[in-house]
Motif scaffolding. Structure first.
Motif, mmCIF file in Angstrom:
data_model
loop_
_atom_site.group_PDB
_atom_site.id
_atom_site.type_symbol
_atom_site.label_atom_id
_atom_site.label_comp_id
_atom_site.label_asym_id
_atom_site.label_seq_id
_atom_site.Cartn_x
_atom_site.Cartn_y
_atom_site.Cartn_z
ATOM 1 N N GLN A 172 0.823 -1.207 0.000
ATOM 2 C CA GLN A 172 0.000 0.000 0.000
ATOM 3 C C GLN A 172 0.861 1.263 0.000
ATOM 4 N N LEU A 173 0.340 2.301 -0.661
ATOM 5 C CA LEU A 173 1.036 3.576 -0.682
ATOM 6 C C LEU A 173 0.978 4.232 0.698
ATOM 7 N N PRO A 174 1.985 5.017 1.063
ATOM 8 C CA PRO A 174 1.954 5.705 2.364
ATOM 9 C C PRO A 174 0.777 6.667 2.459
ATOM 10 N N VAL A 175 0.183 6.749 3.624
ATOM 11 C CA VAL A 175 -0.919 7.681 3.866
ATOM 12 C C VAL A 175 -0.352 9.086 4.024
ATOM 13 N N LYS A 176 -0.863 10.024 3.233
ATOM 14 C CA LYS A 176 -0.345 11.388 3.270
ATOM 15 C C LYS A 176 -0.984 12.224 4.375
ATOM 16 N N ASP A 177 -2.245 11.962 4.666
ATOM 17 C CA ASP A 177 -2.977 12.768 5.636
ATOM 18 C C ASP A 177 -3.776 11.821 6.522
ATOM 19 N N ALA A 178 -3.182 11.421 7.638
ATOM 20 C CA ALA A 178 -3.808 10.437 8.521
ATOM 21 C C ALA A 178 -5.128 10.949 9.087
ATOM 22 N N ALA A 179 -5.209 12.238 9.373
ATOM 23 C CA ALA A 179 -6.437 12.812 9.928
ATOM 24 C C ALA A 179 -7.570 12.743 8.905
ATOM 25 N N LEU A 180 -7.252 13.007 7.643
ATOM 26 C CA LEU A 180 -8.261 12.941 6.583
ATOM 27 C C LEU A 180 -8.761 11.517 6.406
ATOM 28 N N VAL A 181 -7.835 10.558 6.425
ATOM 29 C CA VAL A 181 -8.207 9.147 6.296
ATOM 30 C C VAL A 181 -9.077 8.713 7.471
ATOM 31 N N LYS A 182 -8.721 9.156 8.663
ATOM 32 C CA LYS A 182 -9.523 8.826 9.847
ATOM 33 C C LYS A 182 -10.941 9.399 9.718
ATOM 34 N N HIS A 183 -11.038 10.612 9.235
ATOM 35 C CA HIS A 183 -12.352 11.225 9.030
ATOM 36 C C HIS A 183 -13.139 10.439 7.983
ATOM 37 N N GLY A 184 -12.441 10.007 6.932
ATOM 38 C CA GLY A 184 -13.096 9.207 5.893
ATOM 39 C C GLY A 184 -13.604 7.882 6.425
ATOM 40 N N ALA A 185 -12.851 7.275 7.334
ATOM 41 C CA ALA A 185 -13.292 6.020 7.952
ATOM 42 C C ALA A 185 -14.566 6.242 8.758
ATOM 43 N N ASP A 186 -14.652 7.392 9.419
ATOM 44 C CA ASP A 186 -15.862 7.717 10.172
ATOM 45 C C ASP A 186 -17.062 7.881 9.230
ATOM 46 N N ILE A 187 -16.847 8.539 8.099
ATOM 47 C CA ILE A 187 -17.914 8.709 7.112
ATOM 48 C C ILE A 187 -18.352 7.345 6.577
ATOM 49 N N PHE A 188 -17.396 6.472 6.334
ATOM 50 C CA PHE A 188 -17.678 5.111 5.856
ATOM 51 C C PHE A 188 -18.631 4.413 6.827
ATOM 52 N N GLY A 189 -18.374 4.549 8.106
ATOM 53 C CA GLY A 189 -19.237 3.946 9.107
ATOM 54 C C GLY A 189 -20.593 4.612 9.185
ATOM 55 N N GLN A 190 -20.620 5.943 9.133
ATOM 56 C CA GLN A 190 -21.876 6.682 9.245
ATOM 57 C C GLN A 190 -22.818 6.391 8.079
ATOM 58 N N GLN A 191 -22.260 6.155 6.895
ATOM 59 C CA GLN A 191 -23.074 5.895 5.706
ATOM 60 C C GLN A 191 -23.400 4.411 5.539
ATOM 61 N N ASN A 192 -23.000 3.604 6.526
ATOM 62 C CA ASN A 192 -23.318 2.177 6.538
ATOM 63 C C ASN A 192 -22.780 1.456 5.300
ATOM 64 N N CYS A 193 -21.631 1.893 4.813
ATOM 65 C CA CYS A 193 -21.027 1.262 3.639
ATOM 66 C C CYS A 193 -20.706 -0.209 3.892
ATOM 67 N N ALA A 194 -20.419 -0.546 5.158
ATOM 68 C CA ALA A 194 -20.033 -1.915 5.501
ATOM 69 C C ALA A 194 -21.196 -2.887 5.428
ATOM 70 N N SER A 195 -22.414 -2.404 5.186
ATOM 71 C CA SER A 195 -23.523 -3.338 5.019
ATOM 72 C C SER A 195 -23.320 -4.216 3.786
ATOM 73 N N CYS A 196 -22.590 -3.722 2.806
ATOM 74 C CA CYS A 196 -22.222 -4.520 1.622
ATOM 75 C C CYS A 196 -20.715 -4.753 1.553
ATOM 76 N N HIS A 197 -19.951 -3.703 1.863
ATOM 77 C CA HIS A 197 -18.494 -3.789 1.783
ATOM 78 C C HIS A 197 -17.950 -4.161 3.163
ATOM 79 N N ALA A 198 -18.151 -5.437 3.508
ATOM 80 C CA ALA A 198 -17.895 -5.896 4.865
ATOM 81 C C ALA A 198 -16.556 -6.608 4.991
ATOM 82 N N GLY A 199 -16.035 -6.613 6.215
ATOM 83 C CA GLY A 199 -14.856 -7.398 6.537
ATOM 84 C C GLY A 199 -13.569 -6.851 5.949
ATOM 85 N N ALA A 200 -12.496 -7.613 6.125
ATOM 86 C CA ALA A 200 -11.179 -7.173 5.684
ATOM 87 C C ALA A 200 -11.110 -6.995 4.172
ATOM 88 N N ALA A 201 -11.847 -7.825 3.435
ATOM 89 C CA ALA A 201 -11.818 -7.736 1.974
ATOM 90 C C ALA A 201 -12.758 -6.666 1.440
#
Length: 281
Positions: A172-201
């Motif tokens: 994987q490429l190095p993360v340039k903005d860890a805070a932005l990625v963390k915020h994006g992970a929160d959005i991923f959870g809030q939008q329930n993306c994991a209902s289809c895009h579940a697990g490590a894969a």
């Protein structure tokens, strides 16, 4: 020339071309004025198993009539080293199809965008119908997708599918903005993306109608296999038909993924930054 020519080098006066034949550990020397192979030299002690060599030659080569008609197409033309060529192919049986990566496939069945392969050995179908080969299974009667298994019917097909299953994703490429990625992970959870895009894969291994299969060119229905979210940075464009050139487009185009109007563009950009960071180390 030898098997799987990968590296080439001209000498100083351009009179000789040296070609590294990766799958036989040899070097071909070609006289450029008449394109004649004048010598072939061993350059490495080849220690791969016979099954691996045979499978790799089938994957990268197009000279075997079982794999390709007229030596015109190999698996590696679109999936070199398991990568995607980044193209959308219009002449596919099910409709226009975006070339996927082949990494870690054993973790993400079923296969094909339409989810109509339940085993990697169903590649026999594509060998015959797309590449025009006679096939690796001696019996010319081919089982339909999701029908009787093709695995176990041909040693060469089994070797090929075992080889395809060895492709793993790049570092994987190095993360340039860890805070932005963390915020994006929160959005991923809030939008329930994991209902289809579940697990490590990042996939529930199921098919869904997400509003992208409305074209009359679609021949296998409007539901598509949930793709993995890993290595998205190396697999643009997106969706089964490549209709989203960027991840931002995924969330601004009409359909089940559309988030424009629900969240800000800044949040969408954070979400895409998170997705482009997957898989995280």
């Amino acid at each position: 020339m030898g098997s799987s020519p990968r590296g080439i080098l001209l000498n100083r006066d351009n009179s000789l071309l040296f070609v590294n034949n990766a799958l036989e550990g040899s070097l071909s020397i070609i006289e450029t004025r008449n394109l004649t192979v004048v010598d072939k030299l061993p350059i490495s002690d080849f220690k791969l198993s016979v099954d691996t060599i045979v499978a790799a030659q089938l994957f990268y080569g197009a000279s075997d009539p079982r794999m390709s008609f007229g030596s015109w197409l190999s698996c590696a033309n679109c999936h070199f080293d398991g990568m995607s060529d980044g193209r959308v192919w219009q002449g596919m049986v099910d409709g226009p199809r975006n070339t996927p990566v082949l990494y870690n496939l054993l973790e993400t069945p079923p296969y094909n965008w339409s989810g109509n392969w339940d085993e990697l050995a169903d590649a026999e179908i594509k060998i015959r119908h797309l590449q025009g080969g006679t096939g690796l299974i001696a019996d010319q009667t081919l089982s339909p997708a999701l029908g009787s298994p093709h695995a176990g019917l041909s040693l060469d097909l089994d070797s090929l599918t075992a080889y395809i299953a060895t492709f793993t994703g790049p570092t994987q490429l190095p993360v340039k903005d860890a805070a932005l990625v963390k915020h994006g992970a929160d959005i991923f959870g809030q939008q329930n993306c994991a209902s289809c895009h579940a697990g490590a894969a990042g996939t529930d291994l199921k098919s869904h109608d997400v509003g992208t299969g409305t074209s009359p060119n679609e021949k296998a229905g409007a539901a598509f296999d949930t793709p993995t979210l890993r290595w998205l940075w190396s697999s643009a464009p997106y969706f089964h038909d490549g209709s989203a050139a960027t991840l931002r487009d995924v969330f601004t185009m009409p359909g089940a993924h559309q988030l424009i109007g629900k969240i800000s563009l800044e949040d969408i950009d954070a979400l895409t930054a998170y997705l482009l960071s997957l898989p995280q180390q």
